[in-house]
Design an enzyme around this catalytic site. Sequence first.
Site, PDB file in Angstrom:
ATOM      1  N   ASP A   1      22.079   8.738 -13.922  1.00 11.86           N
ATOM      2  CA  ASP A   1      23.284   8.004 -14.937  1.00 11.86           C
ATOM      3  C   ASP A   1      22.788   8.338 -16.209  1.00 11.86           C
ATOM      4  OD1 ASP A   1      22.573   5.462 -12.621  1.00 11.86           O
ATOM      5  OD2 ASP A   1      20.457   4.966 -13.652  1.00 11.86           O
TER       6      ASP A   1
ATOM      7  N   GLU B   1      28.643  -2.774 -13.740  1.00  8.21           N
ATOM      8  CA  GLU B   1      27.766  -1.598 -14.573  1.00  8.21           C
ATOM      9  C   GLU B   1      28.338  -0.719 -15.054  1.00  8.21           C
ATOM     10  OE1 GLU B   1      23.763  -1.179 -12.007  1.00  8.21           O
ATOM     11  OE2 GLU B   1      25.463   0.101 -10.794  1.00  8.21           O
TER      12      GLU B   1
HETATM   13  O1  FUB Z   1      19.766   3.674 -12.008  1.00  2.87           O
HETATM   14  C1  FUB Z   1      19.459   2.301 -12.060  1.00  2.87           C
HETATM   15  C2  FUB Z   1      20.550   1.606 -11.828  1.00  2.87           C
HETATM   16  O2  FUB Z   1      21.611   2.030 -11.057  1.00  2.87           O
HETATM   17  C3  FUB Z   1      21.877   2.259 -13.059  1.00  2.87           C
HETATM   18  O3  FUB Z   1      20.854   0.985 -14.381  1.00  2.87           O
HETATM   19  C4  FUB Z   1      22.872   2.248 -12.024  1.00  2.87           C
HETATM   20  O4  FUB Z   1      23.978   2.062 -13.775  1.00  2.87           O
HETATM   21  C5  FUB Z   1      23.161   2.255 -11.641  1.00  2.87           C
HETATM   22  O5  FUB Z   1      23.196   3.650 -11.697  1.00  2.87           O
END
Ligand code: FUB
Length: 344
Positions: free
Chosen positions: A32, A244
């Site tokens: 991320d 997301e």
């Molecule tokens: O790294 C945990 C979660 O996985 C992140 O918050 C999301 O965007 C995904 O990459």
Amino acid sequence: RKPVEQDTQDRSDSTELSYLNEPLVESPYTADPSAHVFGDRIYIYPSHDVESHVEEDDTGGHFNMEDYHVYSMKSPDAEVVDHGKVLGVEDVPWARRQMWAPDAAEKDGKYFLYFPAKDSSDIFRIGVAVASRPTGPFKPKDKPIKGSFSIDPAVFKDDQGDYYLYWGGIWGGQLQKWRTGTYLSTSDSPYADEPSDHEPAIAPKVAKLAENMIEFSEAPRDVIIVDEGGEPIVAGDHDRRFFEAAWVHKHDGIYYFSYSTGDTHKIVYATGSNPYGPFTYQGVLLEPVQGWTNHHSIVKVDDQWYLFYHDTQLSGKTHLRNIKMMPLEHRKDGSIVTIDPIIK
Ligand code: FUB
């Protein structure tokens, strides 16, 4: 490549693009990546993936991260410096577990780290921690940002000097549980509380930050993503609906809102004429990578845009990721050239 000790000489004279499709950091695992240029260096604020032996589940319980490191580099082809741990879950009074994707911003010589974590009720909130240097250490506020919820904060600074926080993530990120404005705790299933397929998809959120950068200056608004006909993307459209990993960048006067489609594993983008949207869906920016999640940031270094992203090349495990970067190109018509990550 391995992160080097702080103060090691940067290889800024290298002319080869040695970073293409290579992990930027070999250890620890990183994911991320939110990248920014502060002063004359590139700073990366990633998640710090760890093996905590939590069994894989549909809420992402196996992403059980406990702290953050900050990385920096002098130029895109230079060594990556690991500045060490800058914030741990034990430092944050309100946070209990799962420190997911963070982002950072600079204002008036102060640095703000925005991060999601689950509180003692297992509800994701977004916190902020402050430092006098981009490399921390960051001192967290006692409480999460008032009115915050869900995951994946991303900050965008507009040309006028206003800062906007974007966030949200469905399923394990709990955004669907806030459809009515309060947390719906009727079901533990991450799929409950979603709209039906023909209804508008759940919208990510945006709020302008207050002058102090630690509060919203307004109630969160929906970020509406529409198709070419101006109709909201519907919940059943898993190739295009928001899942997301929101990110905003501005190029040639156009605001680009990019995000992950989750279970279809792409990073896609939509464009608009202002930071609030609506944003019109345009296409795929990054094809699926190795691993379930896809999460990125986009930053301009001198005159070149770069995409930061992650995959699971080093571990082969979906919750143990490694960050990477690639040049990113906008065509003259504003469209973005799709990146197909070379899978080794
Ligand atoms: O790294 C945990 C979660 O996985 C992140 O918050 C999301 O965007 C995904 O990459």
